[in-house]
Design an enzyme around this catalytic site. Structure first.
Site, PDB file in Angstrom:
ATOM      1  N   HIS A  37       0.831  -1.210   0.000  1.00  0.00           N
ATOM      2  CA  HIS A  37       0.000   0.000   0.000  1.00  0.00           C
ATOM      3  C   HIS A  37       0.865   1.259   0.000  1.00  0.00           C
ATOM      4  O   HIS A  37       0.575   2.231  -0.716  1.00  0.00           O
ATOM      5  CB  HIS A  37      -0.897   0.022   1.243  1.00  0.00           C
ATOM      6  N   LYS A 152      -1.128  -6.615  -8.473  1.00  0.00           N
ATOM      7  CA  LYS A 152      -1.373  -7.915  -7.856  1.00  0.00           C
ATOM      8  C   LYS A 152      -2.801  -8.378  -8.125  1.00  0.00           C
ATOM      9  O   LYS A 152      -3.048  -9.550  -8.389  1.00  0.00           O
ATOM     10  CB  LYS A 152      -1.104  -7.851  -6.359  1.00  0.00           C
ATOM     11  N   VAL A 179       4.346  -5.753  -5.050  1.00  0.00           N
ATOM     12  CA  VAL A 179       5.443  -5.683  -4.082  1.00  0.00           C
ATOM     13  C   VAL A 179       5.543  -7.037  -3.396  1.00  0.00           C
ATOM     14  O   VAL A 179       4.539  -7.593  -2.934  1.00  0.00           O
ATOM     15  CB  VAL A 179       5.199  -4.571  -3.044  1.00  0.00           C
TER      16      VAL A 179
END
Length: 297
Positions: A37, A152, A179
């Site tokens: 985030h 993602k 990530v």
């Protein structure tokens, strides 16, 4: 950093920025914030003068009540983390009553044809309708110039891009690469549900996905059999395969002779956590060789 739960107060602040000619970037989240985030928010800062983030666990996108109930809620810790990082100007933290004052059953909704009912949408009926509706509503509240989403959730990103095109929204959608932890596991709020033993096994999903990618770049195109072999690898590591697909990276439809890039979409259950991941594979032979060399190095 300011925090608003009220729509009118947020809009008043947005209006002030607009009058000052400020460019606004937006990052919607469901909280339980992690480095993934924060990466989205850093990216947002590069695209605008002001960054707005939202934290809202959206009940409309949950098919099962227990999934909604069990979703991790860490609002105080999330706000503290954002204050420490000093990368967000405003955090919007509405309640379900604020976002859906008439209740879910009386809420106007947004449905993106095709993309909302295939693949993950077929597995989770109504999920993408809930995603499209809440993102659309947040866009109407924040009125951003730019919005950042993680790659993602590949199908979700494709759906939001299509919604923005179809509804003629003047918003630039920025996809941000997944990530990962040092061992390759894609960062997710749901990873907190893994036990110590499950956490050690979880990276098998990413490794299996990379194995599929290497097989495809080597010329293998029996995609159904590739998925079968990959599922065997997951089971051997103690993961329960859910649904995995190899599709055209642009359309998310089956691969054809004209497909330039494919996307591997994988999901598996591990204990209480449902893991998802994806990887884009360039089917151009020259690029495939370059990718193989890069991985070898």
């Amino acid at each position: 950093m300011q925090t608003f739960a009220d729509i009118a107060q947020l809009r008043e602040q947005i209006t002030t920025w607009r009058r000052a000619g400020r460019r606004i970037a937006f990052v919607p989240t469901m909280g339980n914030l992690h480095e993934g985030h924060l990466t989205l928010m850093r990216k947002a800062r590069k695209h605008a003068d002001v960054v707005v983030a939202s934290i809202f666990v959206n009940p409309m996108q949950f098919e099962k009540t227990e999934d909604l109930t069990n979703y991790p809620r860490t609002l105080e810790q999330d706000i503290a983390k954002l204050q420490q990082q000093n990368m967000v100007d405003v955090v919007f933290t509405p309640t379900p009553e604020i976002m859906y004052p008439a209740g879910l059953n009386n809420q106007t909704y947004i449905d993106v044809p095709g993309l909302s009912t295939i693949l993950e949408g077929e597995l989770r009926p109504g999920h993408f309708r809930g995603v499209a509706t809440i993102v659309n509503k947040l866009f109407n509240i924040v009125q951003p110039d730019v919005a950042c989403f993680g790659e993602k959730d590949y199908q979700q990103l494709a759906l939001i891009r299509q919604m923005v095109i179809d509804l003629a929204m003047d918003i630039k959608i920025v996809g941000v690469p997944t990530v990962r932890e040092m061992d390759g596991l894609a960062m997710s709020s749901r990873n907190g549900n893994l036990t110590v033993d499950e956490r050690q096994r979880a990276p098998v999903l990413a490794r299996t996905m990379r194995w599929i990618s290497s097989q495809m770049r080597g010329g293998r195109n029996d995609y159904d059999e590739l998925i079968v072999d990959a599922n065997d690898q997951l089971r051997a590591a103690g993961l329960q395969p859910d649904k995995s697909f190899i599709r055209d990276a642009v359309t998310l439809l089956p691969i054809t002779d004209t497909t330039q890039q494919a996307v591997i979409l994988m999901s598996a259950q591990l204990g209480k956590a449902r893991l998802i991941d994806n990887q884009v594979v360039d089917l151009s032979p020259a690029v495939a060789v370059e990718e193989d060399v890069a991985e070898a190095n």
